[in-house]
Design a protein around this motif. Sequence first.
Motif, PDB file in Angstrom:
ATOM      1  N   GLY A 293     -20.861   0.734   6.423  1.00 10.05           N
ATOM      2  CA  GLY A 293     -20.887   1.713   5.381  1.00 10.05           C
ATOM      3  C   GLY A 293     -19.448   2.699   5.366  1.00 10.05           C
ATOM      4  N   ALA A 294     -19.071   3.199   6.808  1.00  4.13           N
ATOM      5  CA  ALA A 294     -17.730   3.731   6.638  1.00  4.13           C
ATOM      6  C   ALA A 294     -16.684   3.204   6.033  1.00  4.13           C
ATOM      7  CB  ALA A 294     -17.629   4.317   8.110  1.00  4.13           C
ATOM      8  N   LEU A 295     -16.646   1.608   6.356  1.00  2.59           N
ATOM      9  CA  LEU A 295     -15.634   1.009   5.860  1.00  2.59           C
ATOM     10  C   LEU A 295     -15.552   0.895   4.387  1.00  2.59           C
ATOM     11  CD1 LEU A 295     -13.423  -0.793   7.453  1.00  2.59           C
ATOM     12  CD2 LEU A 295     -14.768  -2.688   6.934  1.00  2.59           C
ATOM     13  N   ALA A 296     -16.800   1.006   3.773  1.00  2.00           N
ATOM     14  CA  ALA A 296     -16.873   0.832   2.194  1.00  2.00           C
ATOM     15  C   ALA A 296     -16.346   2.168   1.439  1.00  2.00           C
ATOM     16  CB  ALA A 296     -18.401   0.610   1.734  1.00  2.00           C
TER      17      ALA A 296
ATOM     18  N   LEU B 134       1.073  -1.306   0.085  1.00  4.10           N
ATOM     19  CA  LEU B 134      -0.005   0.108  -0.016  1.00  4.10           C
ATOM     20  C   LEU B 134       0.715   1.307  -0.212  1.00  4.10           C
ATOM     21  CD1 LEU B 134      -2.712  -0.980   2.950  1.00  4.10           C
ATOM     22  CD2 LEU B 134      -2.975  -1.264   0.256  1.00  4.10           C
ATOM     23  N   SER B 135       0.420   2.155  -0.486  1.00  3.92           N
ATOM     24  CA  SER B 135       1.133   3.438  -0.551  1.00  3.92           C
ATOM     25  C   SER B 135       0.952   4.139   0.838  1.00  3.92           C
ATOM     26  CB  SER B 135       0.499   4.413  -1.615  1.00  3.92           C
ATOM     27  OG  SER B 135      -0.768   4.695  -1.418  1.00  3.92           O
ATOM     28  N   PRO B 136       2.033   5.033   1.196  1.00  2.00           N
ATOM     29  CA  PRO B 136       1.675   5.739   2.389  1.00  2.00           C
ATOM     30  C   PRO B 136       0.591   6.443   2.642  1.00  2.00           C
ATOM     31  CG  PRO B 136       4.131   6.104   1.556  1.00  2.00           C
ATOM     32  CD  PRO B 136       2.984   5.318   0.710  1.00  2.00           C
ATOM     33  N   VAL B 137      -0.039   7.223   1.448  1.00  2.00           N
ATOM     34  CA  VAL B 137      -1.260   7.863   1.497  1.00  2.00           C
ATOM     35  C   VAL B 137      -2.271   6.827   1.847  1.00  2.00           C
ATOM     36  CG1 VAL B 137      -2.538   9.557   0.445  1.00  2.00           C
ATOM     37  CG2 VAL B 137      -0.371   9.628   0.282  1.00  2.00           C
ATOM     38  N   ALA B 138      -2.552   5.743   1.156  1.00  2.00           N
ATOM     39  CA  ALA B 138      -3.489   4.998   1.259  1.00  2.00           C
ATOM     40  C   ALA B 138      -3.598   4.367   2.518  1.00  2.00           C
ATOM     41  CB  ALA B 138      -3.653   3.956   0.232  1.00  2.00           C
ATOM     42  N   ALA B 139      -2.213   3.858   3.145  1.00  2.00           N
ATOM     43  CA  ALA B 139      -2.370   3.398   4.275  1.00  2.00           C
ATOM     44  C   ALA B 139      -2.801   4.514   5.568  1.00  2.00           C
ATOM     45  CB  ALA B 139      -0.866   3.068   4.781  1.00  2.00           C
ATOM     46  N   VAL B 140      -2.432   5.531   5.345  1.00  2.00           N
ATOM     47  CA  VAL B 140      -2.977   6.585   6.314  1.00  2.00           C
ATOM     48  C   VAL B 140      -4.725   6.783   6.267  1.00  2.00           C
ATOM     49  CG1 VAL B 140      -3.021   8.978   7.068  1.00  2.00           C
ATOM     50  CG2 VAL B 140      -0.960   7.751   6.603  1.00  2.00           C
ATOM     51  N   ILE B 141      -5.209   6.676   5.025  1.00  2.00           N
ATOM     52  CA  ILE B 141      -6.392   7.016   5.051  1.00  2.00           C
ATOM     53  C   ILE B 141      -7.191   5.638   5.408  1.00  2.00           C
ATOM     54  CG2 ILE B 141      -8.102   7.061   3.207  1.00  2.00           C
ATOM     55  CD1 ILE B 141      -6.494   8.687   1.443  1.00  2.00           C
ATOM     56  N   LEU B 142      -6.767   4.492   5.265  1.00  2.00           N
ATOM     57  CA  LEU B 142      -7.298   3.392   5.687  1.00  2.00           C
ATOM     58  C   LEU B 142      -7.185   3.032   7.167  1.00  2.00           C
ATOM     59  CD1 LEU B 142      -5.920   0.881   2.972  1.00  2.00           C
ATOM     60  CD2 LEU B 142      -8.252   1.703   3.296  1.00  2.00           C
ATOM     61  N   ALA B 143      -6.125   3.666   7.769  1.00  2.00           N
ATOM     62  CA  ALA B 143      -6.190   3.510   9.238  1.00  2.00           C
ATOM     63  C   ALA B 143      -7.184   4.454   9.777  1.00  2.00           C
ATOM     64  CB  ALA B 143      -4.657   3.729   9.719  1.00  2.00           C
ATOM     65  N   ALA B 144      -7.077   5.892   9.477  1.00  2.00           N
ATOM     66  CA  ALA B 144      -8.031   6.866   9.974  1.00  2.00           C
ATOM     67  C   ALA B 144      -9.553   6.271   9.568  1.00  2.00           C
ATOM     68  CB  ALA B 144      -7.709   8.070   9.270  1.00  2.00           C
ATOM     69  N   GLY B 145     -10.037   5.886   8.420  1.00  2.00           N
ATOM     70  CA  GLY B 145     -11.069   5.382   8.199  1.00  2.00           C
ATOM     71  C   GLY B 145     -11.779   4.159   8.868  1.00  2.00           C
TER      72      GLY B 145
ATOM     73  N   ALA C 114     -10.751   3.420  11.817  1.00  2.00           N
ATOM     74  CA  ALA C 114     -11.076   3.914  13.305  1.00  2.00           C
ATOM     75  C   ALA C 114     -12.243   4.509  13.317  1.00  2.00           C
ATOM     76  CB  ALA C 114      -9.734   5.032  13.685  1.00  2.00           C
ATOM     77  N   VAL C 115     -12.574   5.214  12.282  1.00  2.34           N
ATOM     78  CA  VAL C 115     -14.114   5.986  12.486  1.00  2.34           C
ATOM     79  C   VAL C 115     -15.229   4.849  12.419  1.00  2.34           C
ATOM     80  CG1 VAL C 115     -15.321   7.290  11.111  1.00  2.34           C
ATOM     81  CG2 VAL C 115     -13.288   8.081  11.292  1.00  2.34           C
ATOM     82  N   ALA C 116     -14.875   3.849  11.336  1.00  4.40           N
ATOM     83  CA  ALA C 116     -15.764   2.639  11.224  1.00  4.40           C
ATOM     84  C   ALA C 116     -15.746   1.961  12.608  1.00  4.40           C
ATOM     85  CB  ALA C 116     -15.202   1.676  10.278  1.00  4.40           C
TER      86      ALA C 116
END
Length: 392
Positions: free
Chosen positions: A380-383, A326-337, A339-341
């Motif tokens: 839904g937030a995960l999707a 995964l790219s660093p930007v995608a990893a950060v987005i996935l981690a934050a998203g 957590a919200v989910a």
Amino acid sequence: MIAALRRADLGPVEIGLLVFVGGGLLVQVLRPSRVAQVVALSSGAAAHPGLVVSGVVVGVAASVFAISSRWGPVRVDPADLRWRLAGPADRSTVLRRRAVTVLGVALAAGAAVGGLTATLVPELAVVAVGGAAAGAAPGYVLAYLRQRRRDRRHGTTPPRASSLSPGNLHRKTFAPRDGYSGALGLALTMLDVSWLEEARVTRWQRARVRAGGRSLPGGAASALMRVDLRRLLRHPDALVRWSVSVAAGVGAAVLLDFRHAETVVAVLAVYCAGCSVSGGLRVSVRSAALRRATGLSDRFVYGCHALIPVLGTLAAAAVVLPWWSLSPVAAVILAAGTAVAVLRRGLRPELRYDGPVTADPMTGSAVNLQLFFAQIRGLGALAVTLLVAGAF
């Protein structure tokens, strides 16, 4: 499952037709050539298929032992104990039949896991299926021996060490009033495993109820976070589930090579790890007594109680995501998203099975919208997170 179909007024012919047609479709879908288009063993694992099969056999044995020890390898409902086994007749036959049934289910589950493994290593299909099925047997036997050892604390006259009959077990051992039987029935009927979680928490609370409590010196934020930490440490199985989810995410990245949807697998592992440490979030945040006692705002209380689920999710993401390409930007987005989910999942409202039902004019089906949206909350937030991260 067969008994449930028979209760639905399905005869042997209909049941046989469902089994053979479903089995045929499953075989066609899970053909090794089709599975290889989606997932295959990594280069390192493909060089040692025997070790992969051995690891699956050990995993099946450990899983059967853990699950059987948790639920009891020999178990009947309290109602069956009262109305069928409370008389002077010998109950060994009924308990032995239950033990054989559970053992058969464990062997079938092991064979199913071995069949899934065989789609990845078709050259060792027979070994995988047979070994995984056979691996369930020692796990069940060890769980039964553990149950017999625990049974000694209930019986007035311990049975002979050479006697392995289930009829010697005490009623508190094979028919405990822990609510698990009813919770399992509700989970299968409602397709909602949260009943099992509620039964587990209720059982723990009844076994460890205490009068009074200790004060927590320090500021309000520190006290709330220490309460959450203490609650988490009271339930070590939450930490075990977190570790298993993280290990599954890392193991999938090391042992498997996904052709498609590899990001989904990584995010699901992190999501399951975060959900395992978010127990009690809804009750803590929505406690009116806590707000009145402390005089704190809802946002402040929510921020304090959300700290452990967020940290647990981010820690799982820090361990799992670097193993995936995964790219660093995608990893950060996935981690934050993720957590919200996890927070949204932990704050979902109570499931109202008696809520208003809406009829679909196109199909005529009835839908409980409140129940539906409560069950998918967080997914839904995960999707959305997966869609956004896919752009990077």
